[in-house]
Design a protein around this motif. Structure first.
Motif, short mmCIF file in Angstrom:
data_model
loop_
_atom_site.label_atom_id
_atom_site.label_comp_id
_atom_site.label_asym_id
_atom_site.label_seq_id
_atom_site.Cartn_x
_atom_site.Cartn_y
_atom_site.Cartn_z
N GLU A 111 -36.70 44.08 63.66
CA GLU A 111 -37.49 43.96 64.88
C GLU A 111 -37.73 42.51 65.28
O GLU A 111 -38.14 42.24 66.40
CB GLU A 111 -38.86 44.63 64.70
N VAL A 112 -37.53 41.60 64.35
CA VAL A 112 -37.86 40.20 64.56
C VAL A 112 -36.58 39.37 64.61
O VAL A 112 -35.81 39.37 63.67
CB VAL A 112 -38.77 39.69 63.41
N GLY A 113 -36.36 38.68 65.71
CA GLY A 113 -35.13 37.92 65.88
C GLY A 113 -35.12 36.57 65.17
O GLY A 113 -34.09 36.13 64.68
N ASP A 114 -36.24 35.92 65.08
CA ASP A 114 -36.32 34.57 64.52
C ASP A 114 -36.30 34.61 63.00
O ASP A 114 -37.18 35.19 62.37
CB ASP A 114 -37.62 33.91 65.02
N SER A 115 -35.30 33.97 62.40
CA SER A 115 -35.17 34.00 60.94
C SER A 115 -36.29 33.23 60.24
O SER A 115 -36.47 33.36 59.03
CB SER A 115 -33.81 33.44 60.51
N HIS A 116 -37.05 32.43 60.99
CA HIS A 116 -38.16 31.68 60.39
C HIS A 116 -39.51 32.39 60.59
O HIS A 116 -40.53 31.90 60.13
CB HIS A 116 -38.23 30.27 60.98
N ASP A 117 -39.48 33.53 61.27
CA ASP A 117 -40.69 34.30 61.49
C ASP A 117 -41.25 34.74 60.13
O ASP A 117 -40.48 35.09 59.23
CB ASP A 117 -40.37 35.53 62.35
N PRO A 118 -42.57 34.73 59.96
CA PRO A 118 -43.15 35.15 58.67
C PRO A 118 -42.70 36.55 58.22
O PRO A 118 -42.52 36.77 57.01
CB PRO A 118 -44.66 35.13 58.94
N ILE A 119 -42.51 37.46 59.15
CA ILE A 119 -42.07 38.82 58.79
C ILE A 119 -40.68 38.77 58.15
O ILE A 119 -40.43 39.42 57.12
CB ILE A 119 -42.07 39.75 60.02
N ARG A 120 -39.78 37.99 58.72
CA ARG A 120 -38.44 37.86 58.14
C ARG A 120 -38.50 37.17 56.79
O ARG A 120 -37.76 37.53 55.86
CB ARG A 120 -37.52 37.07 59.09
N ARG A 121 -39.37 36.19 56.65
CA ARG A 121 -39.50 35.50 55.36
C ARG A 121 -40.04 36.45 54.29
O ARG A 121 -39.59 36.41 53.14
CB ARG A 121 -40.36 34.25 55.50
N ILE A 122 -40.98 37.30 54.66
CA ILE A 122 -41.51 38.28 53.71
C ILE A 122 -40.42 39.26 53.31
O ILE A 122 -40.27 39.59 52.13
CB ILE A 122 -42.73 39.01 54.31
N ALA A 123 -39.63 39.71 54.28
CA ALA A 123 -38.53 40.64 53.98
C ALA A 123 -37.51 39.98 53.05
O ALA A 123 -37.06 40.60 52.07
CB ALA A 123 -37.86 41.09 55.28
N LYS A 124 -37.17 38.74 53.33
CA LYS A 124 -36.20 38.02 52.48
C LYS A 124 -36.77 37.84 51.07
O LYS A 124 -36.05 38.04 50.07
CB LYS A 124 -35.88 36.66 53.10
N HIS A 125 -38.03 37.51 50.98
CA HIS A 125 -38.68 37.33 49.68
C HIS A 125 -38.68 38.65 48.88
O HIS A 125 -38.43 38.66 47.68
CB HIS A 125 -40.11 36.82 49.90
N HIS A 126 -38.93 39.75 49.58
CA HIS A 126 -38.91 41.07 48.94
C HIS A 126 -37.52 41.35 48.36
O HIS A 126 -37.39 41.78 47.21
CB HIS A 126 -39.30 42.15 49.95
N LYS A 127 -36.50 41.12 49.16
CA LYS A 127 -35.13 41.38 48.69
C LYS A 127 -34.75 40.44 47.55
O LYS A 127 -34.04 40.83 46.62
CB LYS A 127 -34.12 41.28 49.84
N GLN A 128 -35.24 39.20 47.60
CA GLN A 128 -34.97 38.26 46.52
C GLN A 128 -35.61 38.74 45.23
O GLN A 128 -35.01 38.66 44.15
CB GLN A 128 -35.48 36.85 46.87
N LYS A 129 -36.82 39.27 45.31
CA LYS A 129 -37.49 39.79 44.11
C LYS A 129 -36.76 41.01 43.56
O LYS A 129 -36.69 41.18 42.34
CB LYS A 129 -38.96 40.09 44.40
N LEU A 130 -36.22 41.84 44.43
CA LEU A 130 -35.42 42.97 43.98
C LEU A 130 -34.15 42.48 43.28
O LEU A 130 -33.77 42.99 42.22
CB LEU A 130 -35.07 43.89 45.16
N LEU A 131 -33.52 41.45 43.84
CA LEU A 131 -32.35 40.84 43.20
C LEU A 131 -32.74 40.24 41.86
O LEU A 131 -32.02 40.39 40.86
CB LEU A 131 -31.72 39.78 44.11
N ASP A 132 -33.87 39.55 41.79
CA ASP A 132 -34.32 38.95 40.54
C ASP A 132 -34.53 40.00 39.45
O ASP A 132 -34.15 39.79 38.29
CB ASP A 132 -35.63 38.17 40.75
#
Length: 189
Positions: A111-132
């Motif tokens: 839903e969020v286009g800007d890759s620097h938006d806090p929502i996108r950063r939270i999503a990326k962080h979540h996926k990184q923790k799953l990868l970890d």
């Protein structure tokens, strides 16, 4: 914070998380949050500056809760191999649960286009923790490239989540598990 303040904040976050998961960020306005939570708009703004802050805090709370749940379920298996394959069994159970609407982080990041938006950063962080976590499991195997296998498994999990939601195919978790089994055999040769 006193107990009442903490309770109000939790009620706001729980309601926001449920609404965002059900309807998406854009469809979850402050009016709906006020109506559904029963918390006055003024009280919400006492805790959060705006809707974006509410959404980010709700998704951050979901990140912690979902990953703790996922880890606990997967860690019930006895060996690293069983935990890795169990990830897909746990996912299938989630897919089949009442109210399943896909991954909140994939949904909201879309839903969020800007890759620097806090929502996108939270999503990326979540996926990184799953990868970890996946790397933690593959690191327990006696294999040459645990990081490569962890990334492959993450792609399988994310693919299964997407196929389950978009196509309504909850057996995607079983298919991904079959491929994960092949990857494990190949990696442990």
């Amino acid at each position: 914070m006193d107990k009442t303040t903490t309770d109000i904040r939790l009620k706001i976050l729980d309601t926001a998380e449920a609404l965002i998961y059900q309807n998406g960020i854009h469809a979850t306005g402050m009016d709906l949050l006020v109506k559904t939570s029963g918390v006055a708009r003024k009280s919400i703004y006492r805790h959060f500056e705006n809707k974006d802050q509410v959404a980010a805090a709700a998704l951050s709370a979901r990140d912690v809760r979902w990953l703790n749940w996922f880890r606990q379920e997967c860690d019930k298996a006895g060996s690293p191999e069983a935990r890795i394959l169990g990830m897909f069994t746990v996912l299938k159970g989630w897919f089949e649960s009442e109210g399943y609407r896909g991954c909140a982080f994939i949904n909201t990041a879309g839903e969020v286009g800007d890759s620097h938006d806090p929502i996108r950063r939270i999503a990326k962080h979540h996926k990184q923790k799953l990868l970890d976590y996946t790397l933690e499991l593959t690191g327990q195997l006696n294999i040459a490239q645990p990081a490569v296998l962890a990334r492959q498994l993450l792609v399988l999990m994310e693919g299964a989540i997407t196929v389950s939601r978009v196509m309504g195919d909850y057996d995607a978790a079983d298919t991904a598990r079959d491929v994960a089994q092949l990857l494990l055999k190949q990696a442990t040769r």
